[in-house]
Structure formats: structure tokens, C-alpha cells
Design a protein around this motif. Structure first.
Motif, PDB file in Angstrom:
ATOM      1  N   LEU A 167       0.625  -1.184   0.004  1.00  0.00           N
ATOM      2  CA  LEU A 167       0.045  -0.060   0.007  1.00  0.00           C
ATOM      3  C   LEU A 167       0.844   1.188   0.026  1.00  0.00           C
ATOM      4  CD1 LEU A 167      -2.803  -0.792   2.436  1.00  0.00           C
ATOM      5  CD2 LEU A 167      -3.139  -0.763   0.163  1.00  0.00           C
ATOM      6  N   ALA A 168       1.955   1.318   0.669  1.00  0.00           N
ATOM      7  CA  ALA A 168       2.841   2.420   0.830  1.00  0.00           C
ATOM      8  C   ALA A 168       3.554   2.645  -0.651  1.00  0.00           C
ATOM      9  CB  ALA A 168       3.955   2.224   1.963  1.00  0.00           C
ATOM     10  N   ALA A 169       3.872   1.730  -1.238  1.00  0.00           N
ATOM     11  CA  ALA A 169       4.433   1.764  -2.486  1.00  0.00           C
ATOM     12  C   ALA A 169       3.501   2.191  -3.520  1.00  0.00           C
ATOM     13  CB  ALA A 169       5.082   0.293  -3.115  1.00  0.00           C
ATOM     14  N   ALA A 170       2.461   1.792  -3.736  1.00  0.00           N
ATOM     15  CA  ALA A 170       1.404   2.148  -4.338  1.00  0.00           C
ATOM     16  C   ALA A 170       0.968   3.727  -4.121  1.00  0.00           C
ATOM     17  CB  ALA A 170       0.090   1.376  -4.124  1.00  0.00           C
ATOM     18  N   LEU A 171       0.708   3.992  -2.872  1.00  0.00           N
ATOM     19  CA  LEU A 171       0.271   5.622  -2.566  1.00  0.00           C
ATOM     20  C   LEU A 171       1.712   6.447  -3.093  1.00  0.00           C
ATOM     21  CD1 LEU A 171      -1.434   5.131   0.894  1.00  0.00           C
ATOM     22  CD2 LEU A 171      -2.569   5.402  -1.547  1.00  0.00           C
ATOM     23  N   PHE A 172       2.642   5.873  -2.926  1.00  0.00           N
ATOM     24  CA  PHE A 172       3.956   6.797  -3.197  1.00  0.00           C
ATOM     25  C   PHE A 172       3.791   6.860  -4.703  1.00  0.00           C
ATOM     26  CE2 PHE A 172       8.110   6.233  -5.531  1.00  0.00           C
ATOM     27  CZ  PHE A 172       8.765   7.469  -4.986  1.00  0.00           C
ATOM     28  N   ALA A 173       3.550   6.020  -5.673  1.00  0.00           N
ATOM     29  CA  ALA A 173       3.424   6.054  -6.957  1.00  0.00           C
ATOM     30  C   ALA A 173       2.335   7.210  -7.422  1.00  0.00           C
ATOM     31  CB  ALA A 173       3.192   4.826  -7.762  1.00  0.00           C
TER      32      ALA A 173
END
Length: 580
Positions: A167-173
Motif C-alpha cells: 500500500l505504501a509503494a502504491a500510494l507513493f507512485a
């Protein structure tokens, strides 16, 4: 209550479009996308976990080592998908003049509108992030440790860590794309509108190409010992996962193992420890990048929303200096009649300046780039000049690129450009669309087929030689013209004008069309290679393609459109009374 209503209104704006026909419900499309993302997460989890389930003697060190590559794949896919979601909804990521026109006259404070818009964008990002991350977070960790002696709490911790990191990686993108847009808008002001379309198209091409070439990218990123691997954002979040999970899997007891497998386990455990030591410091990079992207996106969003946007008032007419060189050449050669000229330039403007059309064409361009890159790099070892030594897929490169781009063009022809333009066409149309359609065909050839042929000509000269490359380019021009002519043969609605209705049988017919198209491309490429053996065979081949171009045009000449259905796609099962 008012905040929730405004938030729901902005969420609906992501789904609804006034240019679509009444039965073209955006909720069906969004439900299909969400279902596809959930299915993708489940499918990848099961496929990637098979190596753990069928491992005869599963050991913790080998499991932890193999799981690193799996996490890199999940994180990279989630980041690319979320960045694509942000780019596709590019124009809806902030307030626009239409929001001002609708909500500005109402007694609503500006801060309420801004916060509602930000919540809607956050809900959009959270929903898609959960769709791409939830099932993979549930199934992959469970299947990965199913045969290892692990307790309930450590297994639950693995699920929670996997979900948190993805989730953190997706929100970062997603936040990175929003930050790019809002920072450019803050720096350029009203001039941002001039580059917005180009930036969106470039991002779509880059992201879709990266997604299609993801196996190649991951093979390089998976070599964690390389120094350049640490520059890739997905590797940062793999390091964050390792920092949070620690040695949950690698620290499990390995039990009794055969001698050969025990030796392999020692080597894998040592390699895992070396990789973990090298990537765990990247966890701070991941946290910093996520925090910075969210902060920059939020601050730039609020800065740009300090007042509601007003409609743009241009002064283009004051500085218009007449038609340019390209326009004069076109009007003197390929589009001499007014109706043909209108179809030609309207086609080019829609494909590259209209938001929905630009998104589709950019995706098709990216797919063509990815396919061409793989095929041409694979065929770089063939000796030039000998047609029989050239692999068939080298000839297929140009054909697949043209088919992909013209398939996208076939779709965007069904998308209306603007409601006001539709009204103008209603007033001007007299029932004979042949000249306008001729302009559309020529616009597609000049805007799609010709650039594709020219861009691929130089690589083909290097691979097959000058003579074969020029003959192949001529075949591509004739093939592109033939496909465009066949696509407009049975057109009942004016392209770029009539309201849009989605194809009802796409789920069932789509896979069959895809498989049949690949078979047809392979057969066509083999026939073309056979025809390129001598000039006589090539002339016969070109004559057949020319006949395919001319025959539909002759059949459609002076064909009148049914004016009511030329502009509106009737709803399924509806009967038009034509009382007017």
C-alpha cells in the motif's frame, strides 16, 4: 453532511462523462477494472506460490531468498498500476473551471470544496491501492509459509507487513504523479495548460512501456548486489519490507534435511543475509520518499487551490498569422475539398489534443514501442540482405505496431470530441459523409501509419538491408491504408462526433479476436516474407493490398447516413420513432 455530498460528487466525476450515450455506465467499467486488479493479485499470488507449495524439502533460507523476488514483482506492479490510475485521471486530480461554474455560485466556502476534492482523490487512490494489494497480501504470505513451522502471530505479521508495504509503494507512485502535476501547475500557472497534454501522454507511454517490459526491468533490479539497483524505487520498498519483517522466515528452524539440500540451504541463507544487509538501509529511502511525495502533492494542491480556477480567456485570434507550412501542404495535396479538410484536421486534433483520445492512443503507442523493442532486439543477429535468414517476427514488428495503433484509432473514432462540435456537425451535415470520411482516413494515415513506418525504417535498414527495408515499408503503407479502409466500410456513425456506447460482447469476443489477430499477423508476415523474395512476387502482393484499399471505398461511395443514428447511438432494445 455537505462535505460527504461534495466528496461523492467529485467521486462521480471520475466515472461519468456527458459525451457518452445514456447506457454507457462508467460504473460497469470501474467494476471491471477493480475485478481485473483483484484477479491479477490472486493469480500472481497462486502462480508465484507454487514453487513453495511443491518444494519437496522446504527450508527457511531458500524460502526467504525466493520471496524477495516475489515481493519486488508485487511492489513494481502495484506502483506502475497506481501511477497509471493517476495519469489516466490526470485532468480530474484537481479543481477545474467546470467545478467553479457548478459550485462557485453556491453558498459553499472554498475550503469545503477543496477538502472535498482532496478526499475524493484520496478515496480513489486508496480504493485502487487496496484492489491491487489486498489479495496478494492475504494469499502469498500464507502459501509461502504453509509448510514451514510458523505460528499464527508471525504469519499474521507477514500478512500485515506485506499489505502495509505494498500500500505504501502504491500510494507513493500515485502521490508522485499528483506531485508532478501540481508542481508544474504551480510553477507555470495558466501556461500549464499548454504542456499538460504532452506531459500526460509522455507519462502514459513511459508507464505502459515499463509495464510491458517489466520482466526485463525486474531481472536487472533483482540483482540486488548491483549498485544501480538501489536507484529503483521498488527496491526501496523491498528494503522496507525486509526491515519490518526482519528474520521472521529466515530465522525459522529448518529441521532435518538431506545433505545436498542442507548445503543448498546454507548457500541460500548466506545469500539472503547478504541481500538483506544491503537493502535494509533502503527502508529509510522508502519512508522519506513516501513522506516527501505526500507532502509535496498536498502542499502544491492547496497552493493551487487557494482560489477557484476561472475559465481561460485566450487571445489566439490576435496573434494568428495564417496557416502554417504543414497546413498549406495538406490543403494543396491530400485534403483539397472543404469537407475532406475538415475530417483530416479534426481527426488529428482529436487524437492528440483531446484527453480521452490521447489516453488511448498513448497506451497503444507504448504497447507498440514495447513489442517493437523486444522483437527488433531479438532479431539483431540476423544477416542483412537475405530475406530467408530474417526471422518472421522481424517482419511481424511493423505489422503488430500498425495493428495496435489502428485498433486504438478504431476505438477513439467512437469517442465524441465535444458536445458543441456535435451540434455543429448536425447543422452542417447533409447526409453524404464520404468526403468527411475520406479526410478521416487520410488523417489516420498521416498521423498514425506514416510516422510508424518512418520510425521503424531505420532499424529495418540495419536488420534486413536497404532494399528489403524499403519494400517492407511500402507493404506497411499499403497494409495500414487497407486496415483503415476496411474499418470505415460499415461505419454508421460519424467518427469523433456520435455519442459513445461500449461494445457489449467485449468480454467474450475480445480473447478470440486477440488470438485470431495474432494468428493473422503471423500468417501475413510469412506471406510478406515469401513475396519479398523477388520483385514480381512483391508486385503481386502490393496489387492485392491495393485492391483491398480500393474495393471498400468504391462500395461506400455516395452512401448516405441515417441522420438520427449518425449522431446518437441508440440504446440497446430501443426503437426510434423519428416524430420530428
Amino acid at each position: 453532511m455537505g462535505d460527504r455530498l461534495l466528496t461523492r460528487h467529485f467521486l462521480q466525476r471520475f466515472l461519468e462523462n456527458d459525451l457518452l450515450s445514456p447506457e454507457a455506465d462508467g460504473h460497469d467499467a470501474i467494476a471491471m477494472v477493480w475485478g481485473g486488479l483483484l484477479t491479477l493479485g490472486l493469480f500472481l499470488s497462486v502462480v508465484m506460490s507454487l514453487k513453495f507449495v511443491f518444494m519437496p524439502f522446504q527450508s527457511p533460507g531458500r524460502t526467504a531468498l525466493l520471496a524477495i523476488d516475489d515481493r519486488l514483482t508485487f511492489i513494481a506492479i502495484g506502483m506502475i498500476v497506481m501511477a497509471l490510475v493517476a495519469v489516466i485521471t490526470w485532468d480530474g486530480l484537481s479543481l477545474d473551471p467546470r467545478d467553479t461554474a457548478i459550485l462557485g455560485p453556491l453558498p459553499i466556502e472554498r475550503g469545503v470544496i477543496v477538502r472535498a476534492k482532496l478526499r475524493a482523490v484520496g478515496l480513489l487512490a486508496s480504493g485502487f491501492a487496496l484492489a491491487i494489494s489486498s489479495l496478494s497480501s492475504l494469499f502469498h504470505p500464507v502459501l509461502m509459509v504453509a509448510k514451514l513451522p510458523i505460528g499464527l502471530l508471525p504469519a499474521f505479521a507477514l500478512i500485515l507487513i506485506h499489505l502495509t508495504v505494498t500500500l505504501a509503494a502504491a500510494l507513493f507512485a500515485f502521490a508522485s504523479v499528483v506531485a508532478i502535476r501540481e508542481v508544474l501547475r504551480a510553477l507555470l500557472g495558466v501556461r500549464f495548460i499548454r504542456i499538460s497534454a504532452g506531459v500526460q501522454a509522455l507519462l502514459i507511454v513511459a508507464l505502459v512501456t515499463s509495464f510491458l517490459l517489466l520482466p526485463v526491468i525486474l531481472s536487472r533490479a533483482g540483482r540486488f548486489e548491483r549498485r544501480d539497483a538501489s536507484m529503483l524505487p521498488p527496491v526501496w520498498f523491498v528494503g522496507l519490507h525486509e526491515a519490518l519483517a526482519g528474520g521472521i522466515v529466515a530465522g525459522l528452524p529448518r529441521g532435518a534435511l538431506p545433505v545436498s539440500i542442507a548445503r543448498q540451504e546454507d548457500r541460500d541463507a548466506k545469500r539472503y543475509r547478504d541481500i538483506a544487509v544491503s537493502i535494509r538501509p533502503l527502508a529509510s529511502w522508502a519512508v522519506t520518499a513516501l513522506t516527501a511525495s505526500l507532502a509535496i502533492a498536498s502542499l502544491a494542491f492547496f497552493w493551487n487551490s487557494r482560489r477557484l480556477p476561472l475559465p481561460l480567456a485566450g487571445n489566439r485570434a490576435a496573434r494568428y498569422r495564417g496557416p502554417g507550412l504543414f497546413t498549406r501542404v495538406v490543403t494543396l495535396t491530400v485534403a483539397r475539398r472543404p469537407a475532406t479538410r475538415a475530417g483530416f484536421f479534426f481527426t488529428l486534433q482529436c487524437m492528440f489534443r483531446s484527453g480521452p483520445h490521447r489516453v488511448v492512443m498513448a497506451g497503444c503507442i507504448a504497447a507498440s514501442i514495447a513489442v517493437s523493442t523486444v522483437f527488433l532486439m531479438t532479431g539483431s543477429g540476423s544477416p542483412p540482405g537475405d530475406v530467408w535468414s530474417v526471422p518472421v517476427y522481424v517482419f511481424s514488428t511493423q505489422t503488430i505496431a500498425l495493428v495496435l495503433l489502428l485498433a486504438g484509432f478504431s476505438h477513439v473514432m467512437r469517442l465524441p470530441a465535444d458536445l458543441r462540435a456535435s451540434r455543429l456537425f448536425r447543422l452542417a451535415c447533409v447526409g453524404d459523409p464520404s468526403r468527411f470520411l475520406a479526410g478521416v482516413r487520410r488523417g489516420a494515415f498521416v498521423g498514425i501509419v506514416l510516422p510508424t513506418i518512418l520510425l521503424l525504417l531505420l532499424p529495418h535498414v540495419y536488420l534486413v538491408g536497404t532494399r528489403l527495408a524499403l519494400m517492407h515499408a511500402l507493404s506497411g503503407c499499403l497494409l495500414g491504408s487497407a486496415l483503415i479502409s476496411l474499418r470505415t466500410l460499415r461505419m454508421r456513425q460519424l467518427p469523433f462526433v456520435a455519442s459513445y456506447a461500449p461494445a457489449g460482447d467485449l468480454n467474450t469476443v475480445g480473447p478470440a479476436v486477440l488470438i485470431g489477430g495474432l494468428i493473422a499477423v503471423s500468417i501475413f508476415s510469412r506471406i510478406e516474407r515469401f513475396a519479398m523474395a523477388d520483385v514480381g512476387s512483391a508486385a503481386v502482393f502490393w496489387a492485392i493490398l491495393a485492391a483491398v484499399i480500393v474495393s471498400p471505398l468504391a462500395a461506400r461511395r455516395n452512401m448516405l447516413l441515417d441522420l438520427p443514428t449518425a449522431f446518437d447511438v441508440p440504446a440497446t432494445g430501443a426503437t426510434r420513432l423519428d416524430l420530428g
